[in-house]
Scaffold this active site. Sequence first.
Site, short mmCIF file in Angstrom:
data_model
loop_
_atom_site.label_atom_id
_atom_site.label_comp_id
_atom_site.label_asym_id
_atom_site.label_seq_id
_atom_site.Cartn_x
_atom_site.Cartn_y
_atom_site.Cartn_z
N ASP A 71 0.87 -1.15 0.00
CA ASP A 71 0.00 0.00 0.00
C ASP A 71 0.93 1.22 0.00
OD1 ASP A 71 -2.35 1.50 0.17
OD2 ASP A 71 -2.28 1.52 2.36
N ALA A 72 0.49 2.29 -0.59
CA ALA A 72 1.35 3.48 -0.67
C ALA A 72 1.18 4.39 0.55
CB ALA A 72 1.06 4.27 -1.95
N TYR A 73 -0.03 4.91 0.70
CA TYR A 73 -0.30 5.94 1.71
C TYR A 73 -0.39 5.33 3.10
CZ TYR A 73 -1.42 8.62 -2.45
OH TYR A 73 -1.37 9.24 -3.67
N SER B 279 -2.59 0.86 -4.87
CA SER B 279 -3.07 1.98 -4.09
C SER B 279 -4.38 2.55 -4.61
CB SER B 279 -1.99 3.08 -4.13
OG SER B 279 -2.43 4.25 -3.48
N ASN B 280 -5.08 3.19 -3.69
CA ASN B 280 -6.26 3.98 -4.06
C ASN B 280 -5.87 5.24 -4.82
OD1 ASN B 280 -8.20 2.31 -2.92
ND2 ASN B 280 -8.23 3.40 -0.97
#
Length: 179
Positions: A13-15, A119-120
């Site tokens: 996941d990024a954030y 990611s979103n």
Amino acid sequence: MNNGAPVRALVFDAYGTLFDVHSIGIACESLFPGRGADLSRLWRSKQLEYTWLRSLMGRYADFETVTRDALGCACAALGLELEQPDASGLMESYRRLSVFPEVKDALAVLSGRKLAILSNGSPVMLNALVKHAGLSKFFAAVISVDELKMFKPHPSVYGLATRYLGVNASEIGFVSSNF
């Protein structure tokens, strides 16, 4: 469940996992002294809430739109007057979030596996973020939910990783600090 298959790929996941979403607090604090941390926390909370609500309602908007809307809501809830140039500046700062200190070393150690981001984030936001942080060399793919028009944790989103990485789901580990 892995069923004993070797982990051949890791998807991050990024954030909040690779990038510190609260590093935006510095920019928030410069605009609203004494309120930056509160704005950062509420902005992130609203951002997540809006992705969940949009998925449930079937009313997708890209992550940049969600992030801008969440910023506006957070400022209004805190009684902070946000002018358009400042909103644009904060949105631009979201493309330059800080990487957690251990990320580059950890990615270097894991480089024997296929690595990706799922990611979103919208493609434009993610690509700017990864490039700014100097992480491009580590990832075989930077995958956005944007092509499905559905946010995590919808199960269909995770299928993107198998398609981009060419490995079975049982061979992929997902790394996230979010719950």
